[in-house]
Every structure is written in structure tokens, then in C-alpha cells.
Design a protein around this motif. Structure first.
Motif, PDB file in Angstrom:
ATOM      1  N   ALA A 131       7.343  -5.553  -8.715  1.00 52.65           N
ATOM      2  CA  ALA A 131       7.144  -4.334  -9.513  1.00 52.65           C
ATOM      3  C   ALA A 131       7.945  -3.167  -8.965  1.00 52.65           C
ATOM      4  O   ALA A 131       8.099  -2.147  -9.644  1.00 52.65           O
ATOM      5  N   PHE A 132       8.437  -3.280  -7.737  1.00 48.89           N
ATOM      6  CA  PHE A 132       9.179  -2.180  -7.110  1.00 48.89           C
ATOM      7  C   PHE A 132      10.593  -2.634  -6.733  1.00 48.89           C
ATOM      8  O   PHE A 132      11.148  -2.213  -5.723  1.00 48.89           O
ATOM      9  N   LEU A 133      11.163  -3.527  -7.536  1.00 53.52           N
ATOM     10  CA  LEU A 133      12.484  -4.076  -7.227  1.00 53.52           C
ATOM     11  C   LEU A 133      13.516  -2.975  -7.057  1.00 53.52           C
ATOM     12  O   LEU A 133      13.580  -2.037  -7.865  1.00 53.52           O
ATOM     13  N   HIS A 168       0.839  -1.206   0.000  1.00 51.73           N
ATOM     14  CA  HIS A 168       0.000   0.000   0.000  1.00 51.73           C
ATOM     15  C   HIS A 168       0.874   1.257   0.000  1.00 51.73           C
ATOM     16  O   HIS A 168       0.600   2.226  -0.718  1.00 51.73           O
ATOM     17  N   ARG A 169       1.942   1.245   0.799  1.00 44.00           N
ATOM     18  CA  ARG A 169       2.824   2.409   0.853  1.00 44.00           C
ATOM     19  C   ARG A 169       3.494   2.655  -0.500  1.00 44.00           C
ATOM     20  O   ARG A 169       3.555   3.799  -0.986  1.00 44.00           O
ATOM     21  N   LEU A 170       3.996   1.585  -1.116  1.00 41.69           N
ATOM     22  CA  LEU A 170       4.637   1.726  -2.428  1.00 41.69           C
ATOM     23  C   LEU A 170       3.658   2.214  -3.480  1.00 41.69           C
ATOM     24  O   LEU A 170       4.002   3.036  -4.346  1.00 41.69           O
ATOM     25  N   CYS A 209       3.171   5.852  -3.144  1.00 36.95           N
ATOM     26  CA  CYS A 209       4.327   6.563  -3.696  1.00 36.95           C
ATOM     27  C   CYS A 209       4.205   6.696  -5.215  1.00 36.95           C
ATOM     28  O   CYS A 209       4.470   7.765  -5.789  1.00 36.95           O
ATOM     29  N   ARG A 210       3.799   5.627  -5.877  1.00 33.76           N
ATOM     30  CA  ARG A 210       3.628   5.676  -7.328  1.00 33.76           C
ATOM     31  C   ARG A 210       2.533   6.682  -7.711  1.00 33.76           C
ATOM     32  O   ARG A 210       2.698   7.453  -8.664  1.00 33.76           O
ATOM     33  N   GLN A 242       6.294   9.781  -6.303  1.00 26.24           N
ATOM     34  CA  GLN A 242       7.452   9.774  -5.424  1.00 26.24           C
ATOM     35  C   GLN A 242       8.252   8.487  -5.650  1.00 26.24           C
ATOM     36  O   GLN A 242       7.720   7.494  -6.137  1.00 26.24           O
ATOM     37  N   PRO A 243       9.531   8.501  -5.286  1.00 26.23           N
ATOM     38  CA  PRO A 243      10.326   7.264  -5.426  1.00 26.23           C
ATOM     39  C   PRO A 243       9.722   6.141  -4.574  1.00 26.23           C
ATOM     40  O   PRO A 243       9.361   6.355  -3.408  1.00 26.23           O
TER      41      PRO A 243
END
Length: 551
Positions: free
Chosen positions: A240-242, A180-182, A185-186, A190-191
Motif C-alpha cells: 500500500a506504500f509502494l 506502524h510508522r507508515l 504518516c498517513r 505526511q509523505p
């Protein structure tokens, strides 16, 4: 939700639930509730409502509003009976159901209260559950707060539920919190870098997966032991956020299930999560066709309808997809629709909060009325056993106490302590009323009652039978000691300043003692005591002058 041997109906229903038989569990819970209502047993009613809420969660088509009503009723009843641990567990379930219905703020309130109640008791399973639901409720609001709550749940589960294998469920929620946090960010450009704690948690879950294919669940609910099914989907989402740096050696390559058709994901309850993970993975690969398919499935598939929080994520994914396709006008229109839906959800949340406030107010009134009824009942019972003039026990209380003492004498299985009964009669009480008025007579009775209280020991009982007749019950007392009590009372009566009540007033009393026998009844015991008392009165009449008033 443990149930002991004193609650076999609830235990049977719980066993049926954990065995995957929700219909049987529901039938047992309904029978338990009906029986508890007939007998007025609030604890059993509360457990039955809690079971009904859990059984609804296990149905193929969950009626969350029905389960929520049951869970709220259970929490209210546990509050009435003062079972704080079970009230905390019920409120945690309320929070879970409110999260599913999209009432996030209300869910957080209930989960916070569940934690506060749990922390007021010795730590245990209920504390771990409360922190778990607080973490789940705050996933989309404050990822750091959710992380702290879930880490606390992990710690408590490890301490109180059998070690590391019991931490699987809160650890899975930790990974969902990170996803959820990532995702946020998307959405905000944000990074999006994976937290090292998430990778450590993933490694721990892989270890649990290898050590135990079905680790014990913190909660008896669908998903409680879904480690084998959920972990590949979560790894797909994390992929997806490697990070740019290599993964730790313990993880190697993350699993990727994004090519799996959604209708093959089992159990069906995970298809919403899978659609989200697959859509995000496809967007990161610029596979807009696959992303569009997954987003459409997430938004339009009725049999896998996700919770409102997941739906909101789906809308954001669709807006991102439209922008990547250069369809900016459609993206703006989709954003406006999403904003309108969010405002509508806020209005519905406010209406829900108002209904909940009204319900809580009604429950407060019910609690107050029940407390007043209990107080009135206790007061009525006290008054029914008390003489209104002197405040001593009355004949009804004497009968209750002597019945118990005589029953012990009759019981031959173990020796009983001796006990005595003393009858007391105020000498020439009619003359006191005639010469000094009935008001003074009443004061004499009150004064005698006070003298009795002064003489009696801790376990003795003084009572007024009627008129000027009193009785003493002296448990664990043989005749020799009882006679000492009698003489002490005679001395108190003789030394009392009766003239303070009325000039020239003198008061004496006759006393008769009888020690209880195994073959006695209250009638025979009182008869022997009466005979002793009248013998004492006859001797006293020869020595005591008539009471008269000064003129």
C-alpha cells in the motif's frame, strides 16, 4: 527459557509447551509450583510461575491478566534469589503482556528494566529477548527507538542463537514497526515512503523462508515461527506504500493477499493484522466497500479481537474512510469518540500504574522482611555456635567439626590426614575467682581466648567448653607438630602480663593432647586428652604457688 537436567519438571513442562500441549505443560507447572511451595524452594517457584505465564499465552483464549500476574510473581521471586538473567526474561514477558493489554507506558518501563538487567550480565538469549520486547513496546511511540532496539535484538540473536535463521522474529517486528510508522504518516497527512532498511529486511526474510520453512523462534510463543503466515500479510501492507521507484530485483513484486476472506486467514491470531493490512490496501485503491468490510471486521469481530494499539489504528482507518465518503459529521463524531476512549484508556493506565506501584511497594516490604529474616537466621546460627563470654566456638560447634573429621578417618576409601584435639584447663581457677573476684575471672577467660586466637593457625579451631575448660582442634596435624603448638601456647600464657588485670595475679594452664584414631569417638578422644591434661596438671601443681591477691 532453558532448563537444565537439575530441573527435570520444568524441562518436561517446557517440552510439552513447545510440542503444542499447553494444557499438559500447565498441569506440570502447577505440580511443580505446589511441590516447590511445600519445600520452600524459591527458584523452583519462580520457574513454575514463569511457565504458567507462558502456558497461558499458548491457550486458545488467552487470559492476559492471569498470565501477567504469573509473570510478575516470577520476576519478583527471581529478584529475591538474585537470578538477574531470569528476572530480565520474566520482566520482558511482563512487558509483552502489558503491551497486549494496552498499558504501553508501563510496558516500556518493564522492557527498559529488562534490558538494563540483561546488559549487566554476559550477553545471551535473555539479552536478545529483552531488546525484542523493548522494540515491540515502543512500536507505536517512537519508531526510531523501536528500530534500534529490534536491530540490537537481531544482532544478539544472530550471535547467540545459531546464526541468521534465529533472527526471523525480530526482523518481522522490524517490518511491523515500519508499517506502524507508515500508518502514522498517513494519519498525519505526511509523505509515507518505505525505509530502504525495510526492503532489505524483507529480502532477508524471503531468503530465510526459502532456506528453512520453520526457523527457530527467539521466543516460545505463538508467532515465534509464523514466518510463512505473517510475511505475505506484511508484504500486502507494504504494497500500500509502494515507492515510486521500482523495487530491488531481489524482491520483484510484493505479495498481495488482500482478496483473501479474513475467516480463511490462519492462524486466527493473525486476522487482526490481516484486517489492518487489507483495509489500508483497499483505501489506497479507493475500494471503500472492501475497506469498510475489513475495518468492521477489525472493530466488531470478538473471536479475533486485536490488542488495543491495533484497535486504535482501526478507528483511525474508519475516520479516514468516512472522510473519503464525504461523511464529515460522522468522521468528526468518530474522532471525538476515539479521543474519549483514549482519555479513558489513559485513566485506566494511571489506575494500573497506581496498582502496580502498590504491588511493588508490597514486594519491597516482603523483600526487606525476607532479608531481615535471613540476617536473623544467620545471626542466630552464629550465636548458637559461639560462646557469649569469649567469642570462641562452643561445644556444639566442636561436636559438628569433630564429627566431620572423625567421619573422614572412618572412611576407608581414601586416606585421611591426622588431626589432634587439645584439652586446656586453667590451674586453680576457683582460687582466682575467690581471691580476685569473678569479674577478674571473666577477664582471665577472655584473655586466654585472645591468646588462643594469637597462637592458632588458619584452619585451627579454639572453643570454650564450659567454665575454665577450653579445647583446641588442630586439623591436618600430627602429634609432633601439635606439641609445638602447645608449647607456643604455654609460652604466650607465661609471658602475658596478668598483673594488669589484678595485682599479684598469676595464671597457668594444664594441657592434654590426643591424636585421633580411626576407631575414636568424640568421647574417647576427649577422655584421652583429659587424662593427659590431668597428668600435666599434677606436675604443675608441684611447681606453681597458689594464686593470691595483694593486700
Amino acid at each position: 527459557m532453558p532448563f537444565g537436567p537439575d530441573d527435570p519438571s520444568a524441562a518436561s513442562a517446557h517440552l510439552a509447551l513447545t510440542a503444542g500441549q499447553p494444557d499438559k505443560a500447565a498441569a506440570l507447572a502447577h505440580e511443580m509450583l505446589a511441590s516447590a511451595k511445600r519445600s520452600g524452594r524459591l527458584p523452583q517457584q519462580a520457574r513454575a510461575f514463569l511457565l504458567l505465564a507462558w502456558t497461558e499465552l499458548h491457550q486458545e483464549r488467552i487470559a492476559a491478566d492471569v498470565a501477567l500476574s504469573h509473570a510478575r510473581q516470577a520476576a519478583h521471586l527471581f529478584h529475591l534469589i538474585g537470578d538477574v538473567s531470569q528476572e530480565s526474561a520474566a520482566l520482558a514477558l511482563v512487558a509483552q503482556l502489558l503491551t497486549q493489554l494496552g498499558c504501553i507506558e508501563e510496558s516500556i518501563e518493564n522492557a527498559t528494566l529488562a534490558v538494563q538487567l540483561a546488559e549487566s550480565q554476559p550477553a545471551g538469549r535473555h539479552t536478545a529477548i529483552a531488546y525484542h520486547h523493548l522494540g515491540v513496546a515502543t512500536l507505536g511511540r517512537d519508531s526510531q527507538y523501536a528500530r534500534r532496539a529490534l536491530l540490537r535484538s537481531v544482532e544478539l540473536a544472530r550471535q547467540h542463537l545459531g546464526g541468521e535463521t534465529a533472527t526471523a522474529q525480530p526482523r518481522l517486528q522490524l517490518l511491523l514497526s515500519e508499517l506502524h510508522r507508515l500508518e502514522l504518516c498517513r494519519q498525519s497527512s505526511q509523505p509515507a515512503q518505505i525505509d530502504p532498511l525495510a526492503l532489505e529486511t524483507l529480502a532477508r526474510l524471503r531468503g530465510l523462508q526459502c532456506a528453512d520453512p520453520a526457523p527457530p523462534a527467539l521466543l516460545p510463543q505463538p508467532g515465534g515461527s509464523m514466518l510463512q503466515d505473517m510475511l505475505p500479510l506484511i508484504e500486502t501492507g507494504l504494497g500500500a506504500f509502494l515507492p515510486p521507484t521500482p523495487l530491488p530485483p531481489t524482491l520483484n513484486t510484493l505479495q498481495d493477499r488482500s482478496a483473501t476472506p479474513l475467516d480463511r486467514i490462519q492462524p486466527p491470531a493473525l486476522r487482526g493484522l490481516a484486517a489492518w493490512m487489507f483495509a489500508r490496501r483497499a483505501l489506497e485503491r479507493d475500494d471503500v466497500e472492501r475497506a469498510g468490510q475489513c475495518i468492521a471486521d477489525l472493530l466488531d469481530c470478538p473471536q479475533a479481537r486485536p490488542e488495543p494499539r491495533l484497535l486504535q489504528t482501526a478507528h483511525h482507518l474508519r475516520i479516514e474512510l468516512l472522510e473519503r465518503q464525504g461523511r464529515h459529521a460522522e468522521a468528526l463524531a468518530a474522532f471525538r469518540r476515539l479521543r474519549s476512549e483514549q482519555l479513558q484508556q489513559d485513566r485506566e493506565n494511571m489506575a494500573s500504574r497506581e496498582r502496580n506501584a502498590a504491588l511493588r511497594l508490597a514486594w519491597r516490604r516482603q523483600s526487606r522482611a525476607l532479608a531481615e529474616l535471613r540476617h536473623s537466621s544467620r545471626q542466630f546460627e552464629r550465636l548458637s555456635l559461639e560462646d557469649p563470654l569469649t567469642g570462641l566456638a562452643n561445644r556444639r560447634q566442636v561436636e559438628r567439626i569433630t564429627d566431620d573429621l572423625l567421619q573422614r578417618l572412618h572412611d576407608e576409601r581414601e586416606p585421611a590426614s591426622p588431626w589432634c584435639l587439645v584439652m586446656i584447663d586453667i590451674d586453680r581457677f576457683k582460687q582466682i575467682n575467690d581471691c580476685h573476684t569473678h569479674v577478674v575471672g571473666d577477664e582471665v577467660l577472655r584473655a586466654v581466648a585472645q591468646l588462643l586466637r594469637h597462637v592458632l593457625r588458619r584452619n585451627d579451631l579454639a572453643a570454650r567448653l564450659a567454665g575454665d575448660e577450653f579445647v583446641l582442634i588442630l586439623p591436618c596435624t600430627g602429634a609432633p607438630v601439635a606439641r609445638q603448638v602447645i608449647e607456643r601456647l604455654r609460652g604466650e600464657i607465661a609471658r602475658h602480663d596478668w598483673s594488669a588485670l589484678s595485682p599479684g595475679l598469676a595464671v597457668t594452664a594444664s594441657l592434654g593432647l590426643a591424636e585421633a584414631r580411626p576407631d575414636d569417638t568424640l568421647a574417647t578422644l576427649m577422655q584421652r586428652s583429659d587424662l593427659e591434661m590431668y597428668t600435666d596438671k599434677a606436675h604443675r601443681a608441684e611447681r606453681t604457688p597458689p594464686a593470691r591477691a595483694e593486700t
